[in-house]
Motif scaffolding. Structure first.
Motif, mmCIF file in Angstrom:
data_model
loop_
_atom_site.group_PDB
_atom_site.id
_atom_site.type_symbol
_atom_site.label_atom_id
_atom_site.label_comp_id
_atom_site.label_asym_id
_atom_site.label_seq_id
_atom_site.Cartn_x
_atom_site.Cartn_y
_atom_site.Cartn_z
ATOM 1 N N SER A 67 -27.265 -31.166 -2.138
ATOM 2 C CA SER A 67 -26.747 -29.785 -2.101
ATOM 3 C C SER A 67 -26.586 -29.295 -0.668
ATOM 4 C CB SER A 67 -27.696 -28.851 -2.857
ATOM 5 O OG SER A 67 -29.009 -28.939 -2.335
ATOM 6 N N SER A 69 -23.953 -28.292 1.264
ATOM 7 C CA SER A 69 -23.153 -27.093 1.547
ATOM 8 C C SER A 69 -23.923 -25.824 1.207
ATOM 9 C CB SER A 69 -21.850 -27.140 0.747
ATOM 10 O OG SER A 69 -21.076 -28.249 1.119
ATOM 11 N N LEU A 70 -24.613 -25.836 0.088
ATOM 12 C CA LEU A 70 -25.377 -24.669 -0.348
ATOM 13 C C LEU A 70 -26.497 -24.348 0.642
ATOM 14 C CD1 LEU A 70 -25.982 -22.540 -2.551
ATOM 15 C CD2 LEU A 70 -27.462 -24.227 -3.644
ATOM 16 N N ASN A 73 -25.088 -23.176 4.143
ATOM 17 C CA ASN A 73 -24.563 -21.811 4.061
ATOM 18 C C ASN A 73 -25.675 -20.776 4.042
ATOM 19 O OD1 ASN A 73 -21.683 -21.931 4.100
ATOM 20 N ND2 ASN A 73 -21.735 -22.933 2.103
ATOM 21 N N LYS A 74 -26.861 -21.195 3.597
ATOM 22 C CA LYS A 74 -28.012 -20.290 3.563
ATOM 23 C C LYS A 74 -28.638 -20.130 4.945
ATOM 24 C CE LYS A 74 -28.572 -19.178 -0.885
ATOM 25 N NZ LYS A 74 -28.663 -17.776 -1.354
ATOM 26 N N CYS A 115 -24.196 -34.423 3.600
ATOM 27 C CA CYS A 115 -23.147 -33.650 2.942
ATOM 28 C C CYS A 115 -21.780 -34.327 3.097
ATOM 29 C CB CYS A 115 -23.119 -32.241 3.545
ATOM 30 S SG CYS A 115 -22.002 -31.098 2.731
#
Length: 205
Positions: A67, A69-70, A73-74, A115
């Motif tokens: 995960s 990208s998730l 982005n956080k 990623c």
């Protein structure tokens, strides 16, 4: 940070490992604190930090695979994420090398590698070079100069890291240019057969 410092060598190992995964504070701070307390053990402390980082790198890579990208982005602003992605796509090796020994959080590069399906063995190889430069530069400074190195680290480390960064960047750029030239020559030779072969064929006809 206080909890990790109180754990001593184990705390540095844990800090270096999670620094490559998700922890927001670089392991350099733990290394500096412990090296200032025991300058005679500075090289050993650098080795502990280096080992912890290499063990944490595949874990960060795995997070990126699942995960990435998730997570990114956080922990990153969107413009930083976009810039880092563009830089990594165009100059993968250089991005890892630079990220490995600069103040840029290394976890960004481990997660981004997973990623973008960057080869894990390449990530570990370049991470080993960059992180070794960073950890052992600090270790050698404290081992040679003792606690006086605490006042030198910022200036000396910056100069050394920038110099090494320029050197690595120059070597990488040169190798890249040579590879591109060889690739163009091979493509040209495939598209255009040698003149001698054309003349011989024509003569036989």
């Amino acid at each position: 940070m206080d909890f990790l410092r109180n754990l001593g060598d184990i705390g540095l190992f844990i800090h270096a490992m999670i620094d490559a995964i998700i922890f927001p504070i670089p392991a350099l701070f733990s290394q500096l604190s412990l090296s200032a307390l025991s300058p005679d053990r500075a090289i050993w402390l650098a080795t502990i930090g280096f080992a912890g980082c290499l063990i944490g790198t595949p874990i960060g890579y795995g997070i990126g695979k699942v995960s990435g990208s998730l997570v990114l982005n956080k922990i990153m602003k969107k413009k930083w994420y976009d810039s880092a992605t563009a830089l990594f796509t165009k100059h993968g090796e250089a991005a890892i090398l630079v990220g490995a020994f600069t103040p840029i959080p290394f976890k960004i590069f481990t997660i981004l590698s997973g990623c973008m399906n960057y080869p894990l063995w390449k990530l570990l190889s370049y991470a080993a070079i960059g992180r070794a430069v960073k950890f052992y530069t600090v270790g050698v400074l404290f081992y040679v100069y003792g606690r006086a190195a605490e006042n030198m680290v910022d200036s000396v480390l910056t100069i050394i890291l920038v110099s090494v960064g320029i050197l690595i960047g120059g070597v990488w750029f040169t190798v890249r240019m040579i590879k591109n030239r060889k690739k163009k020559r091979s493509e040209t030779s495939v598209v255009q057969p040698p003149k001698d072969s054309i003349d011989v064929t024509a003569g036989e006809e």
